[in-house]
Write a protein that holds these residues in place. Structure first.
Motif, PDB file in Angstrom:
ATOM      1  N   ASP A 227      -1.365   2.748   3.246  1.00 36.26           N
ATOM      2  CA  ASP A 227      -2.404   2.494   4.235  1.00 36.26           C
ATOM      3  C   ASP A 227      -2.174   3.144   5.771  1.00 36.26           C
ATOM      4  N   ILE A 228      -0.802   3.044   5.814  1.00 38.87           N
ATOM      5  CA  ILE A 228      -0.308   3.507   7.279  1.00 38.87           C
ATOM      6  C   ILE A 228      -0.484   5.057   7.092  1.00 38.87           C
ATOM      7  N   ASP A 229       0.153   5.747   6.110  1.00 34.49           N
ATOM      8  CA  ASP A 229       0.074   7.370   5.965  1.00 34.49           C
ATOM      9  C   ASP A 229      -1.045   7.803   5.410  1.00 34.49           C
ATOM     10  N   ARG A 230      -1.811   7.222   4.893  1.00 32.57           N
ATOM     11  CA  ARG A 230      -3.094   8.004   4.421  1.00 32.57           C
ATOM     12  C   ARG A 230      -2.802   9.172   3.915  1.00 32.57           C
TER      13      ARG A 230
ATOM     14  N   THR B 226      -6.692  -0.383  -8.829  1.00 34.47           N
ATOM     15  CA  THR B 226      -7.591   0.652  -7.885  1.00 34.47           C
ATOM     16  C   THR B 226      -8.790   0.504  -8.814  1.00 34.47           C
ATOM     17  N   MET B 227      -9.739  -0.254  -8.034  1.00 32.58           N
ATOM     18  CA  MET B 227     -10.923  -0.570  -9.001  1.00 32.58           C
ATOM     19  C   MET B 227     -11.948   0.483  -8.939  1.00 32.58           C
ATOM     20  N   ASN B 228     -12.571   0.868  -7.886  1.00 33.47           N
ATOM     21  CA  ASN B 228     -13.485   1.897  -7.782  1.00 33.47           C
ATOM     22  C   ASN B 228     -14.880   1.135  -8.266  1.00 33.47           C
ATOM     23  N   TYR B 229     -15.071  -0.043  -7.864  1.00 32.47           N
ATOM     24  CA  TYR B 229     -16.330  -0.869  -8.600  1.00 32.47           C
ATOM     25  C   TYR B 229     -17.555  -0.489  -7.625  1.00 32.47           C
TER      26      TYR B 229
ATOM     27  N   ARG C 256      -6.832   4.317  -2.652  1.00 39.45           N
ATOM     28  CA  ARG C 256      -5.344   4.824  -2.869  1.00 39.45           C
ATOM     29  C   ARG C 256      -4.801   4.807  -1.407  1.00 39.45           C
ATOM     30  N   MET C 257      -5.635   4.185  -0.574  1.00 36.15           N
ATOM     31  CA  MET C 257      -4.936   3.791   0.735  1.00 36.15           C
ATOM     32  C   MET C 257      -4.339   2.641   0.862  1.00 36.15           C
ATOM     33  N   ASP C 258      -5.096   1.421   1.001  1.00 34.59           N
ATOM     34  CA  ASP C 258      -4.646   0.069   0.921  1.00 34.59           C
ATOM     35  C   ASP C 258      -4.783  -0.421  -0.363  1.00 34.59           C
ATOM     36  N   TYR C 259      -3.911  -0.204  -1.458  1.00 32.57           N
ATOM     37  CA  TYR C 259      -4.296  -0.477  -2.368  1.00 32.57           C
ATOM     38  C   TYR C 259      -4.298  -1.898  -2.976  1.00 32.57           C
ATOM     39  N   LEU C 260      -3.794  -2.762  -2.131  1.00 30.85           N
ATOM     40  CA  LEU C 260      -3.742  -4.185  -2.394  1.00 30.85           C
ATOM     41  C   LEU C 260      -5.262  -4.700  -1.857  1.00 30.85           C
ATOM     42  N   SER C 261      -5.929  -3.775  -1.038  1.00 31.54           N
ATOM     43  CA  SER C 261      -7.241  -4.525  -0.663  1.00 31.54           C
ATOM     44  C   SER C 261      -8.433  -3.257  -1.135  1.00 31.54           C
TER      45      SER C 261
ATOM     46  N   LYS D 102     -12.761   9.717   9.856  1.00 34.43           N
ATOM     47  CA  LYS D 102     -11.426   8.931  10.159  1.00 34.43           C
ATOM     48  C   LYS D 102     -11.345   7.716   9.639  1.00 34.43           C
ATOM     49  N   PHE D 103     -10.310   7.356   9.130  1.00 35.11           N
ATOM     50  CA  PHE D 103     -10.081   5.990   8.654  1.00 35.11           C
ATOM     51  C   PHE D 103      -9.209   5.200   9.748  1.00 35.11           C
ATOM     52  N   ARG D 104      -9.534   4.220  10.263  1.00 34.18           N
ATOM     53  CA  ARG D 104      -8.749   3.391  10.958  1.00 34.18           C
ATOM     54  C   ARG D 104      -8.007   2.443  10.248  1.00 34.18           C
ATOM     55  N   SER D 105      -6.937   2.590   9.915  1.00 27.76           N
ATOM     56  CA  SER D 105      -6.140   1.783   9.180  1.00 27.76           C
ATOM     57  C   SER D 105      -5.483   0.425   9.717  1.00 27.76           C
ATOM     58  N   PRO D 106      -5.630  -0.587   9.331  1.00 25.40           N
ATOM     59  CA  PRO D 106      -4.996  -1.721  10.261  1.00 25.40           C
ATOM     60  C   PRO D 106      -3.606  -1.857  10.188  1.00 25.40           C
ATOM     61  N   GLY D 107      -2.986  -1.236   8.988  1.00 21.92           N
ATOM     62  CA  GLY D 107      -1.502  -1.111   9.109  1.00 21.92           C
ATOM     63  C   GLY D 107      -0.994  -0.175  10.087  1.00 21.92           C
ATOM     64  N   PHE D 108      -1.405   0.786  10.432  1.00 25.90           N
ATOM     65  CA  PHE D 108      -1.090   1.661  11.409  1.00 25.90           C
ATOM     66  C   PHE D 108      -0.770   1.078  12.807  1.00 25.90           C
ATOM     67  N   SER D 109      -2.068   0.622  13.308  1.00 25.11           N
ATOM     68  CA  SER D 109      -1.980  -0.167  14.452  1.00 25.11           C
ATOM     69  C   SER D 109      -1.027  -1.465  14.584  1.00 25.11           C
TER      70      SER D 109
END
Lengths: 359, 152, 370
Positions: C367-370, C155-158, C70-75, C330-337
């Protein structure tokens, strides 16, 4: 010989003068023309919206509206009904008078321009001897409506859109005028009917050598910009300014802007067709009498609308293919490229006309 | 540099540093007051040149708070984890590193937002995710919100 | 009424967002403008902040996996993989080769689908709406494959800690190969429609430049960083899953402008196709998961796992104290940086440039907001 619509209008005129006093004749004729044009305008809007949606759909690998009516033909009517019933909202701090006035100015400018266009032999409301000048002048009144809409909305996005649009239309007006002037050099007349008549032995785009082709391309680019359509839709610029100058409009007032855009597109396409492709004049080649006679079997109205549709299709093609320009690139294109090209082109055309090299 | 060399390098700079070899990175726990000096040296020294801060986060421990810096050098391809331990749990404060690694400006605002860690000399220390007038630090372990957090 | 004493221009502010067509979600940017020229961009975040990190402190490790997509739903698959790899690292579980290969193939499909959507949206942001539909045409095939594999399209959860939730569908290999064949024909269309368009080049070349030093300092990763010459591909530097056994290039560029970022993503799609081709016929036989205990308790310690998502380096930092839930995650999300560099890139440009820059950074707001 081609059917002359003057016969029809003369008959109506004579019949009316027979039964009514002259003042009433004039009033009735005005009413008839008004009804005819408003009907035409509505049909134009409805069909162009439908065509645009279908064309865009086929560009984008989809079908477009399909549910309402056969192949979605009644979709626009359904849309109009929806727009009629929508609430007409207004910003609390908007300038109410100007806010309500703006859509009408735009629409009026478009209707006035349509009035001077010859649809077929003798089928036009007004045949000024300065027809082209009139159409270009009237169609640029529309920018006042856009500026008013942007200013009175009291919204920064609207204002930016309106200012962009002002800069854009004032610039591109030059190129439209100059590219039309290139052909006027050959016709020697600003009257639209005379321009059409002068193409009885071939259209100017073929008779005018390369300068005519260049003028047509410049005209096509500049007129797309003048109608605020993509790739020059900076005034609306959906992804940047949400909806530009008509951000605050809703319901019917919004649809007036929408309608005016399509009407303007029709106007510029009609002018282009008239000046470069002979308007309602069938495809004639010099003095090939037999060939020309065969072409005359196709009615002029069909010729006219056929040519207009081709130009409109090209403009839609632009819209659904190109990304949008940035404001500085837009002005660079006009002032650094189109305008100089145009000026040189007009000199070249004058030279050709002087030497009598054109056909 | 290898982890051993890094360990000597850091302990020369900060004698209070405690080391722990994790499964991946070398962890160095230091006092928050010494962070600024160490960070500057790690960033600017040619031997280390840690120019890439890939993660910055706050952690709430029962007696203190830590700010964890994951650092990497794109030049030497070595990494280290610095943990700055604050003295006071209620009013933690650390010097900012946002002028050394520009991305830290946002990450420090995040840590401030959730843990209330004050970053001294930060150019623009405001809440980043939550509204400006919110009270409390929602990622602290003792934060209570009976409506939204269901403890089980 | 204030008296106008001079004709100096004044800066004014515009709120771009939270509802705006080109912020791709609920991002709010406060722009200081001088006419059309941008003087400052200030992102205001948090409109869809869900505090996933705090939620994780109450959840078991299996449950955390479901929050990450649910964070970066595209990846989403790649995000799940990061948590799973982190937990597997803590448990010291070695997953079977089959799992590694399948994870890698699906990650690359996921990356392609994310880039396809990005490409469509990028065109739309610049005013070429047709590209949006082209991107979705091809993306549809990938989501169909996902649907057949695990039942979900987005959102696959595979992934689960220890392997995969199910084995792949018998059609998986066939359909993936069909997609690769199809996409090899349609990817050049992307170049025809946008990349080689004069207006597109005008809009992107030289716009939103960021130097290599700044890219590193701002922590710009993924195609955003690589377009500036910052070699940051986690798949190369810290390979995980089946990446050590495949042969692929890390796409790098020097210019650091919008067009370089655009080109990086397009080239990355070619690389992803090549990775899939290398693996799709070589899926080893074996189990699709290692049985883990129903309640996973990670040994006390700290685990940092990073993966390369479509947007850049995604990190999961797990601090465990031996309980069933992490002590801190902690999630280090790429979008935030990447977003933190937006101001640097956009200042001095026009509003239209900002839109181009935002779409080449490829922001996904959750992804940025988490």
């Amino acid at each position: 010989m081609l059917y002359d619509f003057n016969i029809l209008t003369d008959n109506i005129h004579q019949y009316l003068t027979g039964v009514l006093p002259p003042v009433w004749v004039m009033l009735v004729e005005m009413a008839l023309v008004a009804v005819a044009f408003l009907t035409f305008f509505t049909l134009l809007g409805l069909s162009l919206v439908y065509i645009e949606r279908k064309v865009s759909a086929f560009f984008q690998l989809r079908l477009g509206p399909m549910r309402v009516g056969f192949w979605g033909t009644a979709q626009t009517i359904a849309d109009v009904i929806k727009l009629l019933f929508k609430e007409s909202t207004m910003n609390k701090y908007a300038d109410k008078f100007l806010f309500n006035l703006a859509p009408f100015i735009i629409l009026t400018a478009a209707v006035m321009a349509v009035g001077a266009i010859p649809f077929a032999n003798g089928l036009h409301a007004l045949d000024f001897d300065i027809g082209i000048l009139y159409v270009t002048a009237v169609s640029s009144i529309g920018v006042i409506g856009i500026l008013l809409a942007g200013w009175s909305s009291n919204n920064k996005y609207s204002l930016i859109g309106a200012m962009r649009s002002g800069a854009q239309i004032v610039s591109y007006e030059l190129s439209v005028g100059l590219s039309l002037l290139t052909i006027i050099v050959l016709t020697g007349s600003l009257q639209l009917s005379t321009i059409v008549e002068s193409q009885a032995n071939g259209w100017w785009i073929f008779k005018g050598h390369i300068p005519a082709v260049i003028a047509f391309i410049v005209f096509l680019i500049a007129s797309t910009a003048e109608t605020n359509r993509a790739p020059f839709d900076l005034a609306e610029a959906e992804s940047e300014l949400t909806a530009g100058f008509h951000t605050e409009y809703s319901g019917m007032k919004f649809s007036f802007f929408f309608l005016a855009e399509f009407a303007n597109m029709f106007v510029v396409a009609a002018i282009g067709a008239t000046v470069f492709f002979g308007g309602w004049m069938p495809f004639h080649i010099g003095n090939w009498a037999g060939f020309n006679a065969v072409m005359d079997y196709i009615p002029p109205v069909i010729w006219f609308f056929g040519k207009v549709s081709v130009i409109i299709f090209i403009m839609m093609w632009f819209r659904w293919t190109f990304p949008r320009l940035r404001i500085d690139q837009l002005l660079t294109l006009e002032w650094k490229y189109l305008l100089p090209i145009n000026l040189v082109n007009i000199l070249l055309m004058a030279f050709i006309a002087l030497m009598g090299w054109h056909f | 540099m290898t982890n051993e060399e890094l360990q000597t390098f850091i302990s020369n700079l900060d004698s209070t540093a405690e080391f722990e070899e994790g499964p991946q990175y070398l962890n160095a726990t230091i006092e928050a007051s010494g962070l600024r000096k160490l960070a500057e040296e790690l960033k600017n020294n040619d031997q280390t040149s840690f120019d890439y801060l890939f993660c910055l986060t706050g952690v709430d421990w029962p007696e203190f708070m830590t700010v964890v810096y994951h650092l990497k050098s794109t030049q030497h391809n070595h990494a280290v984890v610095i943990k700055a331990k604050t003295k006071d749990r209620e009013n933690p404060n650390v010097d900012t590193v946002s002028d050394l690694w520009q991305t830290a400006e946002f990450h420090e605002r995040e840590a401030y937002d959730f843990y209330g860690i004050i970053f001294n000399n930060h150019p623009d220390l405001r809440r980043i995710f939550l509204e400006d007038d919110r009270e409390g630090w929602p990622m602290r372990k003792d934060f209570e919100d009976p409506i939204n957090i269901i403890d089980y | 009424m204030e008296e106008v004493t001079s004709l100096e221009s004044q800066e004014y502010f515009i709120n771009m967002g939270p509802q705006h067509p080109s912020t791709h979600g609920v991002l709010r940017l406060l722009l200081s403008l001088d006419g059309e020229i941008i003087r400052k961009v200030e992102p205001h975040l948090g409109y869809i902040h869900r505090s996933i990190e705090r939620m994780c402190e109450y959840d078991s490790y299996q449950q955390i996996v479901h929050l990450t997509d649910r964070m970066d739903y595209l990846s989403c698959h790649i995000n799940n993989e990061a948590v799973c790899l982190g937990v597997e690292m803590g448990l010291e579980v070695e997953v079977p080769e089959r799992v590694k290969v399948i994870r890698t193939i699906i990650s690359e499909l996921n990356r392609i689908s994310s880039h396809q959507l990005w490409w469509g949206v990028m065109g739309m942001d610049l005013g070429a709406i047709t590209s949006f539909l082209y991107g979705f045409r091809d993306r549809e095939m990938i989501t169909d494959i996902f649907e057949e594999t695990c039942g979900a399209r987005l959102t696959m959860n595979y992934n689960i800690p220890g392997g995969l939730m199910f084995d792949i569908h018998p059609n998986f290999q066939k359909r993936t190969k069909e997609f690769v064949e199809h996409f090899k024909k349609t990817l050049p269309e992307y170049d025809d429609l946008l990349s080689n368009n004069v207006i597109f080049r005008e809009r992107t070349v030289g716009v939103g430049k960021i130097s290599k030093e700044d890219a590193i300092s701002f922590g710009c990763t993924g195609p955003t960083g690589r377009a500036s010459g910052f070699s940051c591909d986690v798949r190369k530097h810290d390979p995980y899953s089946a990446y050590p056994q495949v042969d692929f290039k890390e796409i790098l560029a020097e210019e650091g402008d919008c067009f370089a970022r655009y080109k990086c993503r397009i080239d990355e799609m070619w690389e992803s196709l090549s990775i899939i081709e290398q693996l799709i016929d070589n899926i080893p036989e074996g189990d699709y998961k290692v049985q883990t205990r129903a309640v996973i308790k990670l040994p006390a310690g700290e685990y940092y796992q990073k993966v390369e998502t479509a947007r850049g380096e995604f990190g999961v930092y797990i601090i465990s104290n031996g309980a069933k839930s992490p002590y801190r995650l902690k999630f280090r999300s790429p979008g935030f940086s990447n977003l933190s560099a937006l101001n640097k890139m956009a200042v001095g440009g026009k509003i239209a440039d900002l839109v181009a820059i935002m779409s080449t950074i490829d922001l996904v707001i959750p992804d940025i907001d988490r």
